[in-house]
Design a protein around this motif. Structure first.
Motif, mmCIF file in Angstrom:
data_model
loop_
_atom_site.group_PDB
_atom_site.id
_atom_site.type_symbol
_atom_site.label_atom_id
_atom_site.label_comp_id
_atom_site.label_asym_id
_atom_site.label_seq_id
_atom_site.Cartn_x
_atom_site.Cartn_y
_atom_site.Cartn_z
ATOM 1 N N MET A 1 -82.446 7.874 56.610
ATOM 2 C CA MET A 1 -81.161 7.591 55.554
ATOM 3 C C MET A 1 -79.500 8.986 55.738
ATOM 4 O O MET A 1 -80.223 10.111 56.218
ATOM 5 N N ASN A 2 -78.397 8.071 55.937
ATOM 6 C CA ASN A 2 -78.190 9.105 56.575
ATOM 7 C C ASN A 2 -76.607 8.917 55.764
ATOM 8 O O ASN A 2 -75.724 10.051 55.814
ATOM 9 N N ASN A 3 -76.680 8.693 54.471
ATOM 10 C CA ASN A 3 -75.806 9.362 53.267
ATOM 11 C C ASN A 3 -74.426 8.395 53.856
ATOM 12 O O ASN A 3 -73.510 9.812 53.725
ATOM 13 N N GLY A 4 -73.113 8.211 54.909
ATOM 14 C CA GLY A 4 -71.903 8.193 54.775
ATOM 15 C C GLY A 4 -71.636 9.697 55.968
ATOM 16 O O GLY A 4 -70.884 9.414 56.423
ATOM 17 N N PHE A 5 -72.927 10.181 56.460
ATOM 18 C CA PHE A 5 -73.083 11.574 57.055
ATOM 19 C C PHE A 5 -72.565 10.757 58.282
ATOM 20 O O PHE A 5 -73.521 10.024 59.232
ATOM 21 N N ASP A 6 -71.555 11.944 59.273
ATOM 22 C CA ASP A 6 -71.348 11.407 60.816
ATOM 23 C C ASP A 6 -72.636 12.246 61.690
ATOM 24 O O ASP A 6 -72.523 13.676 61.953
ATOM 25 N N PHE A 7 -73.988 11.657 61.575
ATOM 26 C CA PHE A 7 -75.098 13.008 61.926
ATOM 27 C C PHE A 7 -75.172 11.883 63.255
ATOM 28 O O PHE A 7 -76.433 10.875 63.554
ATOM 29 N N THR A 8 -75.631 13.024 64.294
ATOM 30 C CA THR A 8 -76.323 12.606 65.574
ATOM 31 C C THR A 8 -77.433 12.610 65.819
ATOM 32 O O THR A 8 -77.611 14.874 66.002
ATOM 33 N N ASP A 9 -78.070 12.312 66.330
ATOM 34 C CA ASP A 9 -79.485 13.266 67.280
ATOM 35 C C ASP A 9 -78.866 13.257 68.074
ATOM 36 O O ASP A 9 -80.535 13.732 69.076
ATOM 37 N N THR A 10 -77.717 13.442 69.162
ATOM 38 C CA THR A 10 -78.058 14.103 70.098
ATOM 39 C C THR A 10 -77.078 15.140 70.552
ATOM 40 O O THR A 10 -76.492 15.257 69.785
ATOM 41 N N PHE A 11 -77.289 15.152 71.471
ATOM 42 C CA PHE A 11 -76.832 16.731 72.426
ATOM 43 C C PHE A 11 -75.528 16.272 73.164
ATOM 44 O O PHE A 11 -76.177 16.265 73.645
ATOM 45 N N GLN A 12 -75.550 17.581 73.278
ATOM 46 C CA GLN A 12 -74.340 17.201 74.608
ATOM 47 C C GLN A 12 -73.528 19.090 74.827
ATOM 48 O O GLN A 12 -74.192 20.102 74.113
ATOM 49 N N ASN A 13 -73.198 19.155 76.261
ATOM 50 C CA ASN A 13 -72.523 20.365 76.727
ATOM 51 C C ASN A 13 -71.334 19.840 77.373
ATOM 52 O O ASN A 13 -70.890 18.619 77.471
ATOM 53 N N LEU A 14 -70.836 20.611 77.845
ATOM 54 C CA LEU A 14 -69.551 20.228 79.025
ATOM 55 C C LEU A 14 -69.848 19.479 79.749
ATOM 56 O O LEU A 14 -68.788 18.803 80.189
ATOM 57 N N SER A 15 -71.403 19.430 80.901
ATOM 58 C CA SER A 15 -71.348 18.465 81.713
ATOM 59 C C SER A 15 -72.369 16.936 81.188
ATOM 60 O O SER A 15 -72.298 15.962 81.797
ATOM 61 N N HIS A 16 -72.870 16.992 80.156
ATOM 62 C CA HIS A 16 -73.534 15.758 79.785
ATOM 63 C C HIS A 16 -73.248 15.608 77.949
ATOM 64 O O HIS A 16 -73.847 16.500 77.275
ATOM 65 N N LYS A 17 -73.069 14.639 78.460
ATOM 66 C CA LYS A 17 -73.198 13.828 76.262
ATOM 67 C C LYS A 17 -74.053 13.152 76.444
ATOM 68 O O LYS A 17 -75.065 12.596 76.781
ATOM 69 N N ASN A 18 -74.975 13.203 74.813
ATOM 70 C CA ASN A 18 -75.254 11.757 74.484
ATOM 71 C C ASN A 18 -77.133 12.195 75.321
ATOM 72 O O ASN A 18 -77.634 11.381 75.551
ATOM 73 N N MET A 19 -77.202 13.486 75.203
ATOM 74 C CA MET A 19 -78.932 13.712 75.381
ATOM 75 C C MET A 19 -79.917 13.796 74.418
ATOM 76 O O MET A 19 -79.528 14.304 73.023
ATOM 77 N N SER A 20 -80.982 13.356 74.819
ATOM 78 C CA SER A 20 -81.453 13.231 73.266
ATOM 79 C C SER A 20 -82.481 14.036 73.503
ATOM 80 O O SER A 20 -82.272 16.058 74.315
ATOM 81 N N PHE A 21 -83.036 15.403 72.602
ATOM 82 C CA PHE A 21 -84.339 16.494 72.039
ATOM 83 C C PHE A 21 -85.089 16.531 73.298
ATOM 84 O O PHE A 21 -85.090 17.550 74.355
ATOM 85 N N ASP A 22 -85.403 15.391 73.974
ATOM 86 C CA ASP A 22 -86.389 15.787 74.503
ATOM 87 C C ASP A 22 -86.100 16.003 76.676
ATOM 88 O O ASP A 22 -86.281 17.052 77.491
#
Length: 180
Positions: free
Chosen positions: A1-22
Motif C-alpha cells: 500500500m503506497n498511497n501515492g507516496f514515492d516510497f522506495t525500499d532501496t538504499f543508496q550512497n555515493l557509490s551504490h544505488k538501489n541496494m536492498s536491505f540485505d
C-alpha cells in the motif's frame, strides 16, 4: 500500500544505488569484520525538507568505527504534499527511523554483536543509537517534542541522541534532503 507516496525500499550512497536491505546489512557486517576488535556505533536518523509540492525524507544508516571511519547509506521517501505541521513532520521522521531500525531484527543484531563478542576483553564495543533532528534549547521550536521522540527511540532499545549530538539526522541525512 503506497498511497501515492514515492516510497522506495532501496538504499543508496555515493557509490551504490538501489541496494536492498540485505546488501546494506552485508556491507555493515563486512565493515565490522574488517576489525572486530574495534569500537562500533550503528546509528540511524531521519531529516526532512519541505518544498513547494512535496516533502522529502532521508533516513540515514551509519556504522562508525571510532577513529577508523564509517560506512553509510540512506533511503529517500517523498510525500507529495507540503508537510508544514512541525509535530507531524518530526513524528514522521521518527516513524521512518523506527521502520529502518525494525529491519535490524534481534537475530540480525545478534549476528553483528557475535562478530565482536570474542574481542570484548580487547576493547571491542557495539552501541546502537537513534539520532533525532531536534534540540532542547530555549530557542528551538522542536524542544516540546524531545521527551516524546526520545521515549520512542528508547523503546526500540536505542540510545537516543538529539542536537548537537544527532549528526546522522542533522548532518548526514540533511545533505541529501536538498534538491540537487
Amino acid at each position: 500500500m503506497n498511497n501515492g507516496f514515492d516510497f522506495t525500499d532501496t538504499f543508496q550512497n555515493l557509490s551504490h544505488k538501489n541496494m536492498s536491505f540485505d546488501e546494506v546489512f552485508q556491507n555493515i557486517k563486512q565493515f565490522i569484520m574488517k576489525d572486530p576488535t574495534g569500537s562500533f556505533k550503528l546509528m540511524f536518523g531521519t531529516d526532512s525538507q519541505v518544498y513547494s509540492r512535496e516533502t522529502i525524507f532521508i533516513t540515514g544508516i551509519v556504522i562508525q568505527q571510532e577513529r577508523k571511519g564509517v560506512w553509510a547509506c540512506f533511503r529517500r521517501v517523498v510525500i507529495p504534499r507540503r508537510m508544514t505541521n512541525l509535530h507531524e513532520r518530526i513524528s514522521y521522521e521518527t516513524t521512518l527511523t523506527e521502520e529502518i531500525v525494525s529491519l535490524f531484527t534481534d537475530e540480525k543484531r545478534e549476528q553483528l554483536i557475535n562478530i565482536i563478542l570474542p574481542n570484548i576483553y580487547k576493547g571491542a564495543n557495539f552501541a546502537v543509537e537513534g539520532h533525532i533532528d531536534i534540540g532542547s534549547g530555549k530557542k528551538n521550536k522542536t524542544r516540546i517534542f524531545v521527551q516524546e521522540m526520545i521515549s520512542r527511540m528508547n523503546s526500540l532499545g536505542l540510545k537516543a541522541k538529539i542536537k548537537p549530538d544527532s549528526f546522522v539526522a542533522s548532518s548526514y541525512a540533511n545533505r541529501f534532503t536538498k534538491h540537487g
